[in-house]
Every structure is written in structure tokens, then in C-alpha cells.
Motif scaffolding. Structure first.
Motif, PDB file in Angstrom:
ATOM      1  N   VAL A 148       0.857  -1.173   0.000  1.00  0.00           N
ATOM      2  CA  VAL A 148       0.000   0.000   0.000  1.00  0.00           C
ATOM      3  C   VAL A 148       0.900   1.233   0.000  1.00  0.00           C
ATOM      4  N   THR A 149       0.630   2.141  -0.941  1.00  0.00           N
ATOM      5  CA  THR A 149       1.395   3.377  -1.060  1.00  0.00           C
ATOM      6  C   THR A 149       0.553   4.534  -0.558  1.00  0.00           C
ATOM      7  N   VAL A 150       1.141   5.343   0.292  1.00  0.00           N
ATOM      8  CA  VAL A 150       0.465   6.511   0.864  1.00  0.00           C
ATOM      9  C   VAL A 150       1.159   7.750   0.304  1.00  0.00           C
ATOM     10  N   PRO A 151       0.509   8.495  -0.589  1.00  0.00           N
ATOM     11  CA  PRO A 151       1.144   9.657  -1.217  1.00  0.00           C
ATOM     12  C   PRO A 151       1.096  10.885  -0.320  1.00  0.00           C
ATOM     13  N   PRO A 152       1.610  12.022  -0.793  1.00  0.00           N
ATOM     14  CA  PRO A 152       1.602  13.241   0.016  1.00  0.00           C
ATOM     15  C   PRO A 152       0.194  13.666   0.422  1.00  0.00           C
ATOM     16  N   GLY A 153       0.129  14.424   1.520  1.00  0.00           N
ATOM     17  CA  GLY A 153      -1.138  14.981   1.985  1.00  0.00           C
ATOM     18  C   GLY A 153      -2.065  13.972   2.618  1.00  0.00           C
ATOM     19  N   SER A 154      -1.530  12.894   3.182  1.00  0.00           N
ATOM     20  CA  SER A 154      -2.372  11.821   3.707  1.00  0.00           C
ATOM     21  C   SER A 154      -2.076  11.535   5.176  1.00  0.00           C
ATOM     22  N   GLU A 180      -5.142   9.685   0.581  1.00  0.00           N
ATOM     23  CA  GLU A 180      -5.336   8.603  -0.375  1.00  0.00           C
ATOM     24  C   GLU A 180      -4.402   7.442  -0.094  1.00  0.00           C
ATOM     25  N   THR A 181      -4.782   6.275  -0.592  1.00  0.00           N
ATOM     26  CA  THR A 181      -3.895   5.111  -0.644  1.00  0.00           C
ATOM     27  C   THR A 181      -4.088   4.424  -1.978  1.00  0.00           C
ATOM     28  N   GLU A 182      -3.044   3.762  -2.433  1.00  0.00           N
ATOM     29  CA  GLU A 182      -3.159   2.875  -3.597  1.00  0.00           C
ATOM     30  C   GLU A 182      -2.604   1.519  -3.191  1.00  0.00           C
ATOM     31  N   SER A 183      -3.415   0.474  -3.405  1.00  0.00           N
ATOM     32  CA  SER A 183      -3.050  -0.865  -2.934  1.00  0.00           C
ATOM     33  C   SER A 183      -2.903  -1.832  -4.092  1.00  0.00           C
ATOM     34  N   SER A 184      -1.931  -2.708  -3.955  1.00  0.00           N
ATOM     35  CA  SER A 184      -1.774  -3.854  -4.845  1.00  0.00           C
ATOM     36  C   SER A 184      -1.837  -5.087  -3.956  1.00  0.00           C
ATOM     37  N   VAL A 185      -2.949  -5.804  -4.042  1.00  0.00           N
ATOM     38  CA  VAL A 185      -3.253  -6.852  -3.072  1.00  0.00           C
ATOM     39  C   VAL A 185      -2.913  -8.222  -3.633  1.00  0.00           C
ATOM     40  N   ALA A 291       0.663  14.331 -11.271  1.00  0.00           N
ATOM     41  CA  ALA A 291       1.922  13.872 -11.855  1.00  0.00           C
ATOM     42  C   ALA A 291       2.854  13.440 -10.734  1.00  0.00           C
ATOM     43  N   ALA A 292       3.500  12.336 -10.934  1.00  0.00           N
ATOM     44  CA  ALA A 292       4.454  11.820  -9.946  1.00  0.00           C
ATOM     45  C   ALA A 292       5.701  11.357 -10.660  1.00  0.00           C
ATOM     46  N   VAL A 293       6.809  11.411  -9.953  1.00  0.00           N
ATOM     47  CA  VAL A 293       8.047  10.815 -10.432  1.00  0.00           C
ATOM     48  C   VAL A 293       8.405   9.714  -9.454  1.00  0.00           C
ATOM     49  N   ALA A 294       8.602   8.511  -9.972  1.00  0.00           N
ATOM     50  CA  ALA A 294       8.844   7.355  -9.107  1.00  0.00           C
ATOM     51  C   ALA A 294      10.041   6.566  -9.591  1.00  0.00           C
ATOM     52  N   ARG A 295      10.596   5.805  -8.680  1.00  0.00           N
ATOM     53  CA  ARG A 295      11.697   4.911  -9.026  1.00  0.00           C
ATOM     54  C   ARG A 295      11.211   3.686  -9.787  1.00  0.00           C
ATOM     55  N   ASP A 296       9.895   3.425  -9.743  1.00  0.00           N
ATOM     56  CA  ASP A 296       9.357   2.241 -10.398  1.00  0.00           C
ATOM     57  C   ASP A 296       8.007   2.580 -11.004  1.00  0.00           C
ATOM     58  N   ALA A 297       7.622   1.833 -12.025  1.00  0.00           N
ATOM     59  CA  ALA A 297       6.366   2.097 -12.720  1.00  0.00           C
ATOM     60  C   ALA A 297       5.158   1.801 -11.841  1.00  0.00           C
ATOM     61  N   ALA A 298       5.330   1.009 -10.788  1.00  0.00           N
ATOM     62  CA  ALA A 298       4.227   0.701  -9.883  1.00  0.00           C
ATOM     63  C   ALA A 298       3.898   1.864  -8.957  1.00  0.00           C
TER      64      ALA A 298
END
Length: 559
Positions: A148-154, A180-185, A291-298
Motif C-alpha cells: 500500500v502506497t500513501v502519497p503526500p497529503g495523507s 489517499e492510498t493505492e493498494s496492490s493486493v 503527476a508523480a516521479v517514481a523509481r518504479d512504474a508501480a
């Protein structure tokens, strides 16, 4: 292996705090190893496989083999030794022993828990609180690979972090208080015990899928990227497939198609500036973008994140590496699209030195012309070129060395020069911008002409690489600071420039530091490059009034 959707919802959530809607995501995967199919209210669901018996299932999941009798009664099974493959069995959670578990921090940036900074490698237990602030982010992993990824402002809370004692499945509940959260279960497709994301208006129970949940003061949303859901609010019930989403507000659900993903415009494969502007085509029906910049496409290792109302974003950073640009569109309900992605590589170091002299567009006397630039901390040496054309197709001077000031004899004419840093391992950084200057044959006893020997005008001329045109067009400017110490606590000069040059009153002899940053219009958001050192000394003139270096070989600027 076949994929079968099980759209299951529960009319009773069982906790008064979670009112308004209950969603169970489908998409349970048939697997030869195990068939845990998630949760439905107070029951754990299991899809029967060939060879399963009630006794074997009670032994695997429950607090004792005698639990098979309860399973037979609860599921109305005639023969406990002969179960029909594909049958969905309900196992009460209160009969499944659990043990404490932890969430593993796999990525953290500017996020805190209980007032302490989060760091990769930490383990968080049940009841941990997480705050990402305006610029932070964190990604947690559980024992079955769920992330589960928790982005800014959460702000989120791990209200339950446990595992089935005998089966190793997770029993996790995450409460989203804000953001917000984004989950990969269950990415390994081995099934999940219980995994819930809750907001004050929405509960999302999950089985083998990918989704985003967002909470705000007025509504909550769930955007389904993979899998299938069944949703209920009050007397409403709807089946929601991937590519759709729901908004929960006032105990009612609004279902809609997810907005289309943006189409990214071309961005450079190699980025050699601290900031660049990414643009994309407007999406019909979108009211905003992320828009986000990440180390991985996930998008589990965020290094930058921002929202925009227009199809473009200024992205900044100062670390070399391979990245992925990820952009999502947002509709009026707050639903988000699938991500549009584009990989790129950042190579900033060693940085181009700030060039000091010859100054751009200035005129100098013929003879020995002094070239000087700042000291770059990451550089072991430097390459310097002088050419009669801006293309540098045939340089008249190519020099490699450790000096940051050299003198070269040049004939009259128009010249260009540039310099770049070279690291200890031989890696070269970007070239500085090419600077144009003129050399005239002026007698030593001639009356000085305005603009001639610009190095003697009492100014420190510092030059830096120009911003990309699209970045400047968006309102970005360059901020340049000069200080006597590397912390820049009390800058001697602090200038916002629309160009590539600053003429600063020359300070007394000594060691100084200079740095530039991209100013996006908000002082706290300025992204500064690493400081570079300038050693200011004095020159004395020879018979031709050409500068002669005095001192120990450091950069010396004319008085």
C-alpha cells in the motif's frame, strides 16, 4: 489458470463508524496451491479445491480440527469428506486464530509516525499512525506481498495488522483519515485473508486486485484498476468492474467510468537539468491531473508528486538515476484514471561549473585571455573547449586538467567557450552553456573603451545553464545566491533572474560559495543545485595589461 470473479457484498458492516457503503472487490484467482478468497463481513471465504475436506480445512485455518462440525452446519454440507470443487465456504473469523504481524516500510520520504521520521527497513505494528505531510510518501509491504502506497497529503492508521496463525494469510485494516492510498493486493495470486481500506464514508474489502481509495471532507471515492466489485449504499447495490469507480457521499453511491489516461507528450530520455516541464494532451471530462516521479512504474517509491489543473507539471529533483513519470487524470467525482507512464534517466552529476570569465557578450584585449569557473565538489578534473563557432565542430583549444583558471593566447575575432566537470571515475557531466565573447587588438596604452576587459569592471560575473524554454514559459525563474559559507544562512547576494547571468558586486578576497535554483514562484519550493566554491583573490597586470595569476592556483578574479 482461469480467473473467476466473485462479486460479494455484505449488508451489515458490523461497525457504526463505517456507514454509507461497503464494497468487496472480486477477481479471485483459481490456483492449485490455495484458494483463499478474502472476506465477507464476519466470514472468511474459501473456494474448495479437489481433495479438500472439512477436516483438512478446519485443521489449516481454524483453532482446531473439531471446527469441521461448525463448517458443516454453517455451509450446509452433506458429506464432510466429499466437497464439490468450486464451492465457496464461509469460515467465521472468530474461529480463526491470528497472531500479531507487522508492516514493513519499503520506501519512505519525509513521512512520520508518532512524530518520528519513517525510514526504509522499519517495521510498524498495529495502531501505528502515518502522516506524509505536504511532500512525503511511504510504501508498506505485508507478509503476502501486498503493498500500500500513501502519497503526500495523507493521514492513515494501521487499525489492524495481524496474520492467520496457521495459513500465513494477512488480516489487515487500514483507515484513511485524510488523503489517499493505492493498494496492490496479493500480487503473487495466492489469495488474501482480509484486507480492508476504510474512510469515514466507505469501506473497501479486497481480494486480489489493484485500486485507489481517497477520502476528503465531503466524499470518498474508489477507482478500480483491476478486478471487480459489488457496491452497496443504503438500498442501492451495483456491480463495478475494472475501469469504473464509485463516489460515496451522504450514504449514496455514484458510479461512473474512470476518466481516460492522459497521452504524454515527448519528454527527454536523458534529463541533465534539475527541473523540467512535462506536458500531455488534455483529457475530455478531466478537471485536474496528478503527476508523480517514481523509481518504479508501480508508483511505490515516489520522489515527487503534484496536482495540476492544466495538462502540465514542473518536475524537479537532484538525484541521478532511472525514473518513471506517472500521470493520472481526475474527473469531477474525484475518480482517477489508469496511469500514463514514461521512463527517463536523470544525470546531473558531476554538474556543469558556473562560468566566471570571459563573460558572455563582452570584449577583451588580444593576447592572453583568462578563463575561470567555479570549483565543483563532485569533479576531479575539467574539460574546457574554445572554438570559433558555436557548434564546437573544430575547437582551437581542448584542455583537460584540474585547474579552474587557465590563460590562453587568442587572436582577434569572435569566440565561444564552454566547460564541463569530470568525476573521478571518468564520468562526464553536461557542458555549460556556450558563452560568446570578442577579442580586439587594442594597444596597451589606448584609453579604455566601455565593455572592454569586462573582468575589470568590479563585478563578479557568474553564468549558469539556461532553463528549458517550456519551463521558463511556465513562469519558472533562476534564483542565484552567493554566500561566505556553504549553508547559505546569510547570503551576500540573493537574486531572481530571468536570464543566465548575474553581475554581483565583487566581494573582498576570500572563499565564497555560489548556487542556483529553479524558482517556481514559491520560495520554499526552490530546488537548489549543490553549492560550488569560488576563491576570490587579486590579479596584477603585465605590460600588456593582461591578468597574471597570483596565489596558490585557486580561482582568482580581477579587481
Amino acid at each position: 489458470m482461469a480467473k473467476q470473479a466473485d462479486a460479494i457484498w455484505s449488508g451489515s458492516i458490523g461497525r457504526a463508524a463505517f456507514v454509507g457503503a461497503f464494497i468487496v472487490f472480486g477477481g479471485a484467482w483459481q490456483c492449485a496451491m490455495a484458494q483463499p478468497s478474502g472476506a465477507d463481513g464476519t466470514d472468511f471465504l474459501y473456494r474448495v479445491q479437489q481433495g479438500d475436506t472439512l477436516i483438512s480445512l478446519a485443521d489449516r485455518y481454524m483453532d482446531g480440527v473439531e471446527g469441521w462440525r461448525l463448517l458443516q452446519q454453517r455451509n450446509r454440507v452433506a458429506n464432510p469428506y466429499r466437497l464439490q470443487p468450486g464451492l465457496l465456504l464461509r469460515i467465521p473469523f472468530d474461529r480463526i486464530p491470528v497472531v500479531p504481524a507487522t508492516a514493513h516500510v519499503v520506501f519512505a520520504r519525509d513521512a512520520i509516525t508518532e512524530g518520528k521520521p519513517l525510514q526504509a527497513g522499519m517495521k510498524l505494528a498495529e495502531d501505528a499512525q502515518i502522516d506524509t505531510g505536504d511532500k512525503g510518501a511511504v510504501t508498506l509491504a505485508f507478509d503476502d506481498g501486498t503493498r500500500v502506497t500513501v502519497p503526500p497529503g495523507s493521514r492513515v492508521a494501521l487499525s489492524r495488522v495481524r496474520a492467520f496463525a496457521r495459513a500465513g494469510l494477512i488480516d489487515v485494516r487500514v483507515q484513511v483519515k485524510q488523503g489517499e492510498t493505492e493498494s496492490s493486493v496479493s500480487p503473487k495470486k495466492t489469495g488474501v485473508g482480509r484486507y480492508e481500506i476504510s474512510t469515514p464514508a466507505l469501506v473497501t474489502g479486497v481480494r486480489g486486485t489493484r485500486f485507489r481509495v481517497q477520502a476528503s471532507d465531503s466524499a470518498s471515492t474508489s477507482s478500480v484498476l483491476e478486478g471487480e466489485v459489488a457496491a452497496k449504499a443504503g438500498r442501492q447495490s451495483q456491480a463495478i468492474k475494472a475501469g469504473f469507480g464509485v463516489q460515496a457521499s451522504g450514504g449514496r453511491l455514484k458510479r461512473a467510468t474512470l476518466p481516460a489516461a492522459p497521452r504524454l507528450d515527448a519528454i527527454p530520455e536523458l534529463v541533465q537539468t534539475p527541473c523540467f516541464r512535462a506536458t500531455w494532451q488534455p483529457v475530455k471530462g478531466a478537471v485536474g491531473y496528478r503527476a508523480a516521479v517514481a523509481r518504479d512504474a508501480a508508483l511505490t517509491e515516489l520522489s515527487a508528486y503534484q496536482s495540476a489543473k492544466t495538462p502540465g507539471a514542473n518536475l524537479c529533483g537532484d538525484e541521478d538515476g532511472d525514473y518513471t513519470l506517472v500521470v493520472q487524470s481526475i474527473d469531477a467525482l474525484g475518480l482517477t484514471s489508469k496511469s500514463a507512464t514514461r521512463p527517463f534517466t536523470v544525470r546531473l552529476h558531476p554538474e556543469a561549473p558556473y562560468t566566471i570569465q570571459p563573460a558572455n557578450g563582452k570584449t577583451y584585449r588580444s593576447g592572453e585571455v583568462a578563463f575561470a569557473w567555479a570549483v565543483v565538489s563532485d569533479a576531479r578534473s575539467y574539460d574546457m573547449e574554445i572554438a570559433g563557432a558555436q557548434t564546437f565542430a573544430s575547437p582551437v583549444v581542448r584542455q583537460h586538467g584540474q585547474d579552474v583558471r587557465v590563460s590562453k593566447p587568442l587572436d582577434t575575432g569572435t569566440w565561444w567557450w564552454r566547460v564541463r566537470s569530470v568525476a573521478a571515475d571518468g564520468k562526464t557531466g553536461p557542458w555549460s552553456d556556450a558563452l560568446r565573447f570578442r577579442v580586439l587588438d587594442i594597444p596597451p596604452d589606448a584609453v579604455p573603451t566601455a565593455g572592454v576587459d569586462a573582468g575589470n569592471d568590479g563585478k563578479l560575473h557568474a553564468h549558469w545553464s539556461a532553463l528549458a524554454p517550456e519551463l521558463a514559459a511556465s513562469g519558472a525563474r533562476t534564483r542565484v545566491q552567493l554566500a561566505s559559507e556553504p549553508t547559505f544562512a546569510t547570503p551576500i547576494a540573493d537574486i531572481v533572474s530571468e536570464g543566465t547571468e548575474a553581475a554581483i558586486a565583487q566581494p573582498p578576497a576570500g572563499v565564497y560559495y555560489i548556487r542556483t535554483g529553479v524558482d517556481l514562484g514559491d520560495a520554499p519550493s526552490v530546488v537548489y543545485a549543490k553549492p560550488q566554491r569560488i576563491d576570490v583573490g587579486a590579479f596584477v597586470g603585465d605590460s600588456r595589461h593582461s591578468p597574471v595569476q597570483s596565489g596558490g592556483g585557486n580561482l582568482l578574479l580581477n579587481d
